[in-house]
Design an enzyme around this catalytic site. Sequence first.
Site, PDB file in Angstrom:
ATOM      1  CD  GLU A  86      -3.746  -3.409  -1.572  1.00 18.19           C
ATOM      2  OE1 GLU A  86      -4.562  -3.397  -0.661  1.00 18.19           O
ATOM      3  OE2 GLU A  86      -3.092  -2.402  -1.922  1.00 18.19           O
TER       4      GLU A  86
HETATM    5  C1  TNX Z   1      -2.731  -1.742   1.914  1.00 14.49           C
HETATM    6  S1  TNX Z   1      -0.179  -2.950   2.579  1.00 14.49           S
HETATM    7  C2  TNX Z   1      -1.791  -1.419   0.955  1.00 14.49           C
HETATM    8  C3  TNX Z   1      -1.531   0.002   0.663  1.00 14.49           C
HETATM    9  C4  TNX Z   1      -2.443   0.911   1.415  1.00 14.49           C
HETATM   10  C5  TNX Z   1      -2.604   0.413   2.826  1.00 14.49           C
HETATM   11  C6  TNX Z   1      -3.422   1.309   3.686  1.00 14.49           C
HETATM   12  C7  TNX Z   1      -0.070  -3.013   1.096  1.00 14.49           C
HETATM   13  C8  TNX Z   1       0.966  -3.842   0.607  1.00 14.49           C
HETATM   14  N1  TNX Z   1      -0.955  -2.326   0.360  1.00 14.49           N
HETATM   15  O1  TNX Z   1      -1.629   0.241  -0.721  1.00 14.49           O
HETATM   16  O2  TNX Z   1      -1.887   2.187   1.413  1.00 14.49           O
HETATM   17  O3  TNX Z   1      -3.189  -0.856   2.814  1.00 14.49           O
HETATM   18  O4  TNX Z   1      -3.408   0.880   5.009  1.00 14.49           O
END
Ligand code: TNX
Length: 515
Positions: A334
């Site tokens: 992300e």
């Molecule tokens: C996605 S999964 C994220 C996390 C969040 C999560 C909440 C991932 C690699 N990144 O930063 O905590 O969703 O479900």
Amino acid sequence: MHDVGIRLTALVTMVGALSLSGCSSSNPTDAEPVVAQDDDDAAPAGLVPKPRELTLSGGHLHLTSTTRVVSGEGGQSVASYLADALSDRSSQTIDVARSPARAGDVSLELAEGAGIAAEGYELTIDPSGVRLVASDAPGLFYGAQTLRQLLVEADGVWKWPRLTLTDAPRFEWRGVMLDIARHFFGLEELKRLVDLAAFHKLNRLHLHLTDDQGWRLEIESWPNLTTIGGSTQVGGGPGGFLTRADYRELVEHAEARFITVVPEIDIPGHTNAALASYPELNESGEAPELYTGTSVGFSSLWTESEVTRRFVREVLAEVASLTPGPWLHVGGDEAHATSEEEYRAFMQWVQTEVTGLGKTLVGWEEVGAAELEAGYVAQSWLGSAKAQRAADAGAPLIVSPAGHAYLDMKYDAASPVGLSWVGFVSVERAYDWDPEDLFPAANILGVEAPLWTETVETREHLDFLMWPRLAGHAEIAWSPRAGRSWDEYRPRLARHGQRLTQLGVGYHRSSLIDW
Ligand code: TNX
């Protein structure tokens, strides 16, 4: 001889005093002491994860204070661990001794070259005692977990069902992840998680140590990371962090249970806590405020700057030096506030640093967008084209599909904590999936279930979201696919719930299970 005689008398007296229905014992001789047992019907073993092959042979062998755990070379540490676990559970003193075994003992044997799979074991419980054989120490340890699970108590008698059992894991990577950045969980909570993970034959603890809301591992060369960046958490509570000594203690505790700690330093996104700790990491030269909300994707390291590169190099070097395991997880998820071009260049550089430290890079599936050298590991959570790209490039995959494996999702609309961006994840959805439905077997390193902690403030919250779902993931990671089904699992999980209760785990009593 005199000694044996006294012991025999004690045993016979004890068995007699228990006056168990169907109690049977062979005639005492000088060589073969009486072993306490019975021929009562054995309940289904209800092991989780399910072993490869198990045949009940009827009746039980009793665990008494004369039972010893004996082992030869290489088996002593597992033998002490097992003797302690059996002593604690049964409130009797179970001694350890060196081989040879006497009748009724629990005997651990390392037999290299006996054709037992890596981490696998063979277990026989019969009138002569318990015999556990493995080709390596982890195999003995997993057999010990099976013995812990099989031990039952009835009318004050502790016993194991007589059986033969052959077992070995399906996947090499059997992981659980805890996010201690969004809400901090400290050393004691983490050791407890290690113990529970070991009980389910998991072997990786992935620690999500850094995020926008907090930096949770002390770094000597960059102390503000924890003094400032560790000082709060989601919701504005006091946060906290692991000192280097805490981390070392955790790693040791985990190693003794054949669990490898995989530290994650999430870069270049999810970095507000670091940016708030050091103004010079920001392109503007100004530190942002600490962040206590739950948004994602807004922060980025200034990837091209010299100071950022020195920061990353020094942080990774310290984490590597504290971590005996071969993996460094660098997040990479992300990174919406980093340009794609900068992201790719940065991750390629990060890989050279990680490799230079003698470690293997692990990243969330987004790292599939960068041109990395072969040899890295990707962790799939969305199953996006980037995960596919990593798989096509030959990266072994840790399979963590959010719709099944995310422990932070609510079970259903009634769950008091949890998120639901991917939908609800019932106990059934958490169990009834298989990594080979998602990727070819050759690409799969294993399975991992992450618990993100945006909504997880207490141990009660943690237990509720993690259990019993993690038991199902442990089974997916350990047990052969054939022979696994939701209908067959349900009564086993119901039986296993009693073990979780006994261990003090506040699991979710899903109405899908007849507890
Ligand atoms: C996605 S999964 C994220 C996390 C969040 C999560 C909440 C991932 C690699 N990144 O930063 O905590 O969703 O479900």
